[in-house]
Write a protein that holds these residues in place. Structure first.
Motif, PDB file in Angstrom:
ATOM      1  N   TYR A   8       1.417  -1.235   0.065  1.00  0.00           N
ATOM      2  CA  TYR A   8       0.287  -0.084  -0.208  1.00  0.00           C
ATOM      3  C   TYR A   8       1.167   1.423  -0.320  1.00  0.00           C
ATOM      4  CZ  TYR A   8      -3.094  -3.800   1.301  1.00  0.00           C
ATOM      5  OH  TYR A   8      -3.585  -4.870   1.365  1.00  0.00           O
ATOM      6  N   ASP A   9       2.035   1.167   0.252  1.00  0.00           N
ATOM      7  CA  ASP A   9       2.729   2.125   0.910  1.00  0.00           C
ATOM      8  C   ASP A   9       3.504   2.430  -0.475  1.00  0.00           C
ATOM      9  OD1 ASP A   9       2.399   2.899   3.495  1.00  0.00           O
ATOM     10  OD2 ASP A   9       4.320   1.292   4.134  1.00  0.00           O
ATOM     11  N   LEU A  10       3.553   1.304  -1.278  1.00  0.00           N
ATOM     12  CA  LEU A  10       4.718   1.300  -2.983  1.00  0.00           C
ATOM     13  C   LEU A  10       3.706   1.909  -3.355  1.00  0.00           C
ATOM     14  CD1 LEU A  10       6.473   0.570  -4.544  1.00  0.00           C
ATOM     15  CD2 LEU A  10       5.111  -1.733  -5.008  1.00  0.00           C
ATOM     16  N   LEU A  11       1.993   2.018  -3.932  1.00  0.00           N
ATOM     17  CA  LEU A  11       1.045   2.709  -4.169  1.00  0.00           C
ATOM     18  C   LEU A  11       1.422   3.706  -4.213  1.00  0.00           C
ATOM     19  CD1 LEU A  11      -0.780   2.483  -6.290  1.00  0.00           C
ATOM     20  CD2 LEU A  11      -2.478   2.248  -4.430  1.00  0.00           C
ATOM     21  N   ASP A  12       1.338   4.281  -2.584  1.00  0.00           N
ATOM     22  CA  ASP A  12       1.599   5.870  -2.717  1.00  0.00           C
ATOM     23  C   ASP A  12       2.464   6.800  -3.078  1.00  0.00           C
ATOM     24  OD1 ASP A  12      -1.395   5.828  -1.463  1.00  0.00           O
ATOM     25  OD2 ASP A  12      -0.551   5.559   0.402  1.00  0.00           O
ATOM     26  N   ILE A  13       3.563   5.850  -3.034  1.00  0.00           N
ATOM     27  CA  ILE A  13       5.056   6.986  -3.133  1.00  0.00           C
ATOM     28  C   ILE A  13       5.185   6.488  -4.630  1.00  0.00           C
ATOM     29  CG2 ILE A  13       7.738   5.947  -3.801  1.00  0.00           C
ATOM     30  CD1 ILE A  13       7.000   4.590  -0.689  1.00  0.00           C
ATOM     31  N   LEU A  14       4.614   5.835  -5.369  1.00  0.00           N
ATOM     32  CA  LEU A  14       4.734   5.775  -6.517  1.00  0.00           C
ATOM     33  C   LEU A  14       3.964   7.143  -8.019  1.00  0.00           C
ATOM     34  CD1 LEU A  14       5.269   1.806  -7.839  1.00  0.00           C
ATOM     35  CD2 LEU A  14       6.528   3.482  -8.333  1.00  0.00           C
ATOM     36  N   HIS A  15       2.728   6.814  -6.860  1.00  0.00           N
ATOM     37  CA  HIS A  15       1.695   7.768  -7.348  1.00  0.00           C
ATOM     38  C   HIS A  15       2.117   9.035  -7.062  1.00  0.00           C
ATOM     39  CE1 HIS A  15      -1.906  10.399  -7.950  1.00  0.00           C
ATOM     40  NE2 HIS A  15      -2.328   9.281  -8.424  1.00  0.00           N
ATOM     41  N   ASP A  16       2.645   9.210  -5.750  1.00  0.00           N
ATOM     42  CA  ASP A  16       3.394  10.115  -5.715  1.00  0.00           C
ATOM     43  C   ASP A  16       4.422  10.929  -6.671  1.00  0.00           C
ATOM     44  OD1 ASP A  16       1.512  10.689  -3.737  1.00  0.00           O
ATOM     45  OD2 ASP A  16       2.617  10.475  -2.249  1.00  0.00           O
ATOM     46  N   LYS A  17       5.172   9.780  -7.603  1.00  0.00           N
ATOM     47  CA  LYS A  17       6.782  10.108  -8.043  1.00  0.00           C
ATOM     48  C   LYS A  17       5.849  10.128  -9.430  1.00  0.00           C
ATOM     49  CE  LYS A  17      11.009   8.062  -8.931  1.00  0.00           C
ATOM     50  NZ  LYS A  17      11.327   9.543  -8.760  1.00  0.00           N
ATOM     51  N   LEU A  18       4.727   9.671  -9.917  1.00  0.00           N
ATOM     52  CA  LEU A  18       4.483   9.193 -11.554  1.00  0.00           C
ATOM     53  C   LEU A  18       3.230  10.000 -12.048  1.00  0.00           C
ATOM     54  CD1 LEU A  18       6.502   5.872 -12.339  1.00  0.00           C
ATOM     55  CD2 LEU A  18       6.878   7.727 -13.188  1.00  0.00           C
ATOM     56  N   GLY A  19       2.523   9.845 -10.590  1.00  0.00           N
ATOM     57  CA  GLY A  19       1.406  10.241 -10.746  1.00  0.00           C
ATOM     58  C   GLY A  19      -0.066   9.678 -11.223  1.00  0.00           C
ATOM     59  N   GLU A  20      -1.646   9.876 -11.933  1.00  0.00           N
ATOM     60  CA  GLU A  20      -2.482   9.064 -12.542  1.00  0.00           C
ATOM     61  C   GLU A  20      -2.087   8.412 -13.461  1.00  0.00           C
ATOM     62  OE1 GLU A  20      -6.282   7.314 -10.927  1.00  0.00           O
ATOM     63  OE2 GLU A  20      -4.458   8.426  -9.858  1.00  0.00           O
ATOM     64  N   GLN A  21      -2.431   7.256 -13.557  1.00  0.00           N
ATOM     65  CA  GLN A  21      -1.663   6.682 -14.894  1.00  0.00           C
ATOM     66  C   GLN A  21      -2.877   5.724 -15.826  1.00  0.00           C
ATOM     67  OE1 GLN A  21       1.414   5.843 -16.181  1.00  0.00           O
ATOM     68  NE2 GLN A  21       2.263   7.271 -14.052  1.00  0.00           N
ATOM     69  N   ASN A  22      -4.513   6.110 -15.483  1.00  0.00           N
ATOM     70  CA  ASN A  22      -5.116   5.647 -16.029  1.00  0.00           C
ATOM     71  C   ASN A  22      -5.199   4.553 -16.921  1.00  0.00           C
ATOM     72  OD1 ASN A  22      -7.407   7.083 -14.490  1.00  0.00           O
ATOM     73  ND2 ASN A  22      -6.042   8.805 -14.957  1.00  0.00           N
ATOM     74  N   TRP A  23      -5.157   3.502 -17.219  1.00  0.00           N
ATOM     75  CA  TRP A  23      -4.607   2.986 -18.076  1.00  0.00           C
ATOM     76  C   TRP A  23      -5.744   1.295 -18.422  1.00  0.00           C
ATOM     77  CZ3 TRP A  23       0.584  -0.570 -18.188  1.00  0.00           C
ATOM     78  CH2 TRP A  23       1.710   0.126 -18.791  1.00  0.00           C
ATOM     79  N   TRP A  24      -6.044   0.719 -19.073  1.00  0.00           N
ATOM     80  CA  TRP A  24      -5.175   0.601 -20.347  1.00  0.00           C
ATOM     81  C   TRP A  24      -5.461   2.256 -21.183  1.00  0.00           C
ATOM     82  CZ3 TRP A  24      -2.399  -3.532 -21.028  1.00  0.00           C
ATOM     83  CH2 TRP A  24      -1.508  -4.239 -22.249  1.00  0.00           C
ATOM     84  N   PRO A  25      -4.454   2.192 -21.679  1.00  0.00           N
ATOM     85  CA  PRO A  25      -4.599   2.983 -23.077  1.00  0.00           C
ATOM     86  C   PRO A  25      -5.409   2.898 -24.114  1.00  0.00           C
ATOM     87  CG  PRO A  25      -2.104   3.229 -22.976  1.00  0.00           C
ATOM     88  CD  PRO A  25      -3.204   2.142 -21.393  1.00  0.00           C
ATOM     89  N   ALA A  26      -6.769   3.083 -24.074  1.00  0.00           N
ATOM     90  CA  ALA A  26      -7.549   2.417 -25.977  1.00  0.00           C
ATOM     91  C   ALA A  26      -8.788   3.126 -26.109  1.00  0.00           C
ATOM     92  CB  ALA A  26      -7.653   1.128 -25.649  1.00  0.00           C
ATOM     93  N   ARG A  27      -8.676   2.927 -27.113  1.00  0.00           N
ATOM     94  CA  ARG A  27     -10.074   4.096 -27.853  1.00  0.00           C
ATOM     95  C   ARG A  27     -11.314   2.791 -27.670  1.00  0.00           C
ATOM     96  NH1 ARG A  27      -7.313   5.443 -33.577  1.00  0.00           N
ATOM     97  NH2 ARG A  27      -6.141   4.060 -32.981  1.00  0.00           N
TER      98      ARG A  27
END
Length: 208
Positions: A8-27
């Protein structure tokens, strides 16, 4: 002494570092499913070329995609490599999507995963990606980027198999499907950076 963190900490740290991703990118769903097959053993730039080819010919209409002659389909997806096998895998997945996915959505996750694994070209990683982004089931994708990061995080001494790492993480995995999607996307995006940011951290996992 390492700074110990949880998943859970890992998710928070990565989110703070990289921001929201909103995958999977597709139309649309058809493009997303196609990408999940085409990305196997290649990179996103190559997949994008194949997807553009498919879009020009079919606009990602599933019936049009399934009517493409085999040699033509191979030609369209050739930029992604392994195009002969991937043409077979893509046709298998899209057929299941058209004919079976609406029924499979009602299944418990363990049975759904079993059905996905029975499809041609769908292994553990692709099955979990399908579970996560199409069926929105919270699951962990222990792909190569996750293996690399968890090694950097001093999470294990013996290199685990795909399923060993997946099961270890999921022993404490109270995530929503959206959080699980973000975790996977963030791990993969971080892996592309070739960063040693986590060298002084340790992610605690159950022993497997």
């Amino acid at each position: 002494m390492y700074k110990q963190i949880t998943i859970y900490d890992l998710l928070d740290i990565l989110h703070d570092k990289l921001g929201e991703q909103n995958w999977w990118p597709a139309r649309n769903a058809e493009e997303m499913l196609s990408g999940m097959i085409l990305i196997q053993n290649t990179n996103s730039k190559s997949v994008a070329k194949s997807l553009d080819n498919l879009n020009q010919v079919t606009q990602f209409n599933v019936d049009k995609m399934l009517q493409i002659p085999e040699l033509k389909l191979q030609e369209l997806i050739q930029p992604s490599g392994f195009f002969k096998n991937k043409a077979i895998y893509l046709r298998s997945l899209l057929t299941a999507y058209r004919d079976k996915f609406s029924d499979w959505e009602k299944l418990p996750t363990n049975l759904l995963r079993k059905n996905l694994l029975a499809l041609k070209g769908v292994g553990n990683e692709t099955a979990d990606v399908l579970l996560l982004y199409y069926f929105h089931r919270p699951t962990f994708v222990s792909d190569n980027y996750a293996m690399k990061l968890f090694t950097q995080l001093h999470s294990f001494t013996d290199h685990p198999s795909y399923m060993q790492l997946k099961k270890a993480v999921q022993k404490d995995f109270d995530f929503t499907s959206k959080q699980a999607e973000e975790l996977h996307a963030l791990i993969d995006e971080f892996g592309k950076l070739k960063s040693d940011f986590f060298k002084d951290y340790q992610l605690l996992l159950p022993i497997f």
